[in-house]
Motif scaffolding. Sequence first.
Motif, mmCIF file in Angstrom:
data_model
loop_
_atom_site.group_PDB
_atom_site.id
_atom_site.type_symbol
_atom_site.label_atom_id
_atom_site.label_comp_id
_atom_site.label_asym_id
_atom_site.label_seq_id
_atom_site.Cartn_x
_atom_site.Cartn_y
_atom_site.Cartn_z
ATOM 1 N N LYS A 1 -5.553 2.620 -11.056
ATOM 2 C CA LYS A 1 -6.642 1.777 -9.961
ATOM 3 C C LYS A 1 -7.230 2.610 -9.510
ATOM 4 O O LYS A 1 -8.491 2.714 -9.083
ATOM 5 C CB LYS A 1 -5.902 0.914 -9.105
ATOM 6 N N TYR B 1 0.208 4.821 -1.555
ATOM 7 C CA TYR B 1 -0.177 4.976 -3.173
ATOM 8 C C TYR B 1 -1.365 5.860 -3.519
ATOM 9 O O TYR B 1 -1.165 6.471 -4.594
ATOM 10 C CB TYR B 1 -0.320 3.597 -3.756
ATOM 11 N N LYS C 1 -0.808 2.023 -10.023
ATOM 12 C CA LYS C 1 -1.535 2.226 -8.765
ATOM 13 C C LYS C 1 -2.377 3.462 -8.872
ATOM 14 O O LYS C 1 -3.642 3.572 -8.258
ATOM 15 C CB LYS C 1 -0.420 2.381 -7.639
ATOM 16 N N HIS D 1 0.888 -1.340 -0.137
ATOM 17 C CA HIS D 1 -0.030 0.052 0.058
ATOM 18 C C HIS D 1 0.765 1.332 0.096
ATOM 19 O O HIS D 1 0.492 2.335 0.001
ATOM 20 C CB HIS D 1 -0.994 0.072 1.142
#
Length: 173
Positions: free
Chosen positions: A171, A114, A168, A96
């Motif tokens: 997303k 992230y 990342k 993370h």
Amino acid sequence: MENFTNETIDITQLPKFEEVVFTPLHTKYLTVVIINLMILIAIFILIPTLFSFFKPELFSGKLWLILGAVLPVLFIWIATFSILGFKRKGFAFREHDVLYRSGVIATNTIVIPYNRVQHVALHEGLISRYLGLAKVEIFTAGGSSSDLEIPGIEKEQAENIKQLLMGKIQKQL
């Protein structure tokens, strides 16, 4: 409507970033550090030399004696801290967040989740490019400069890191 909760967190159960295994900077980056240090030293020597050539009245024997005593000590101090600083730097990518550790006297660890990353850039300086190294710059919201710079990474690995971080970011959108 959801029920609001605000339970106390057991801080002894939180993950400890101190236990993370950090990846050291590439050993070629020490060459970059040393070359930059040599350039700095050359400037410190060149400026007084030029001044003494064009304005010899400014430089008495005492001033040269002081410069001759102070500059070598200063150069050794800077070189020592530069090399020790290189050895202490490291980075890690977790599920993370990204972590970067640095510091000689005091250790600084930057942790960036992230979900805070907005932009990632790759930078290659002249010497770094020649040695096949790059610097990953990570930007978060609200700043005009990078929040985290990880130097001394092989270019291919730096490109992979950039792609990981860009993935990342995508997303989150």
